[in-house]
Design an enzyme around this catalytic site. Structure first.
Site, PDB file in Angstrom:
ATOM      1  N   ILE A   1     -21.921  69.976 -75.836  1.00 56.82           N
ATOM      2  CA  ILE A   1     -22.359  70.008 -74.448  1.00 56.82           C
ATOM      3  C   ILE A   1     -23.326  68.847 -74.255  1.00 56.82           C
ATOM      4  O   ILE A   1     -23.888  68.321 -75.216  1.00 56.82           O
ATOM      5  CB  ILE A   1     -23.019  71.361 -74.067  1.00 56.82           C
ATOM      6  CG1 ILE A   1     -24.179  71.705 -75.012  1.00 56.82           C
ATOM      7  CG2 ILE A   1     -21.995  72.469 -74.044  1.00 56.82           C
ATOM      8  CD1 ILE A   1     -24.875  73.015 -74.667  1.00 56.82           C
ATOM      9  N   ASP A   2     -23.506  68.429 -73.016  1.00 55.02           N
ATOM     10  CA  ASP A   2     -24.306  67.244 -72.718  1.00 55.02           C
ATOM     11  C   ASP A   2     -25.762  67.437 -73.142  1.00 55.02           C
ATOM     12  O   ASP A   2     -26.269  68.560 -73.226  1.00 55.02           O
ATOM     13  CB  ASP A   2     -24.260  66.928 -71.225  1.00 55.02           C
ATOM     14  CG  ASP A   2     -22.853  66.606 -70.740  1.00 55.02           C
ATOM     15  OD1 ASP A   2     -22.045  66.136 -71.564  1.00 55.02           O
ATOM     16  OD2 ASP A   2     -22.568  66.837 -69.549  1.00 55.02           O
ATOM     17  N   LYS A   3     -26.432  66.319 -73.358  1.00 52.80           N
ATOM     18  CA  LYS A   3     -27.837  66.325 -73.775  1.00 52.80           C
ATOM     19  C   LYS A   3     -28.684  67.223 -72.879  1.00 52.80           C
ATOM     20  O   LYS A   3     -29.455  68.053 -73.365  1.00 52.80           O
ATOM     21  CB  LYS A   3     -28.383  64.902 -73.749  1.00 52.80           C
ATOM     22  CG  LYS A   3     -29.886  64.809 -73.960  1.00 52.80           C
ATOM     23  CD  LYS A   3     -30.398  63.396 -73.755  1.00 52.80           C
ATOM     24  CE  LYS A   3     -31.915  63.335 -73.838  1.00 52.80           C
ATOM     25  NZ  LYS A   3     -32.443  61.975 -73.567  1.00 52.80           N
TER      26      LYS A   3
END
Length: 303
Positions: A137-139
């Site tokens: 998942i994104d930062k």
């Protein structure tokens, strides 16, 4: 795997080639471009270019991205929120702001650095920088990730994600008052030309399907639950922007002046899959982060 190749035809652009390329490809730094000019990875009309070359209309610039340098990954004592763990796998609740795996840009402080410290064994992953990482998942997205400890478990979990048999639901705070109580966004997603990071809706892209349900509505905002049928990069963020309800705080797809020190208000709340060893159906939930709940309480007060 072949190196990534980019081509740019000069129309109205002018100036030094390194400056022109830095504008055309914002995901590359000026120093990277200048280094690649010296190493012969950038050509103009089929010939190696000098760094001080000034582009002309009609020039065809070809950029071949060099192989990535080997990244040394160090184990780091980073606190992790372990939701579940056994000999085969672990489920982690990742905080917003933490990168999942190391890269040339950031080689420390990632989830993988923490996993190497806390876990006795991890799968090999898809490459040396991603041991144990089945999906990401994104930062600046918080929430649940499953981590594989053996290659067989990794392969089984990866197939479940590929076959869309996993359950993944997210909670997002978006701009605007969403009209429908529920709906489905079914539009393909592709890379944005000249930008390795950003994605866009494109008919020629890969299929992407997001289902949403309205949970709460406020003055100018809506809280949504979103279920992924596919798992494209930035899928929810791109789809929300496409229907003109971008995720609050999204630095890439949100409104220009919409900034948050927490990043986008997007949380991977539910994760379900079949355990590769026991064959038990497992489902995990992670509560919203405190800053997310605080934001909702503020909106409820002004509703």
């Amino acid at each position: 795997m072949e190196n990534e190749k980019y081509q740019l035809k000069i129309n109205n652009e002018s100036g030094r080639i390194d400056k022109v390329l830095a504008v055309a490809y914002p995901s590359f730094t000026r120093s990277q471009i200048q280094s690649w000019l010296k190493s012969g990875h950038i050509q103009v009309n089929g010939k190696n270019s000098k760094a001080n070359y000034k582009v002309l209309p009609g020039d065809i610039i070809t950029l071949i991205e060099p192989d990535e340098e080997t990244i040394e990954i160090q184990a780091e004592n980073i606190p992790l929120m372990v939701v579940y763990e056994d000999e085969a796998l672990a489920v982690i609740n990742k905080p917003a702001g933490m990168v999942v795996h190391p890269s040339k840009v950031q080689s420390t402080g990632t989830l993988v650095n923490g996993l190497l410290f806390h876990m006795n064994q991890l799968s090999e992953g898809s490459d040396p920088t991603r041991p144990g990482i089945v999906h990401r998942i994104d930062k600046d997205t918080s929430g649940l990730l499953v981590i594989a400890k053996t290659n067989d478990v990794h392969e089984d979990l990866a197939k479940q994600f590929l076959n869309h048999t996993t359950k993944r639901t997210y909670v997002a705070l978006v701009h605007g008052e969403v009209e429908h109580e529920e709906g489905t966004i079914d539009v393909p997603i592709d890379r944005m030309p000249n930008n390795r990071i950003k994605r866009v809706v494109n008919r020629e892209g890969k299929p992407a399907v997001t289902h949403f349900t309205r949970l709460e509505q406020y003055n100018g905002y809506t809280l949504l639950q979103l279920e992924l049928e596919t798992g494209r990069t930035h899928q929810i963020r791109v789809h929300m922007d496409y229907i003109h309800h971008p995720v609050v705080g999204d630095p890439m797809y949100g409104t220009r002046n919409d900034h948050s020190k927490y990043g986008q208000y997007l949380h991977a709340q539910t994760l379900g899959f079949v355990h590769p060893i026991t064959k038990e159906e497992l489902t995990f939930q992670a509560p919203l982060p405190n800053y997310f709940e605080t934001k909702l309480e503020e909106l409820r007060q002004f509703d």
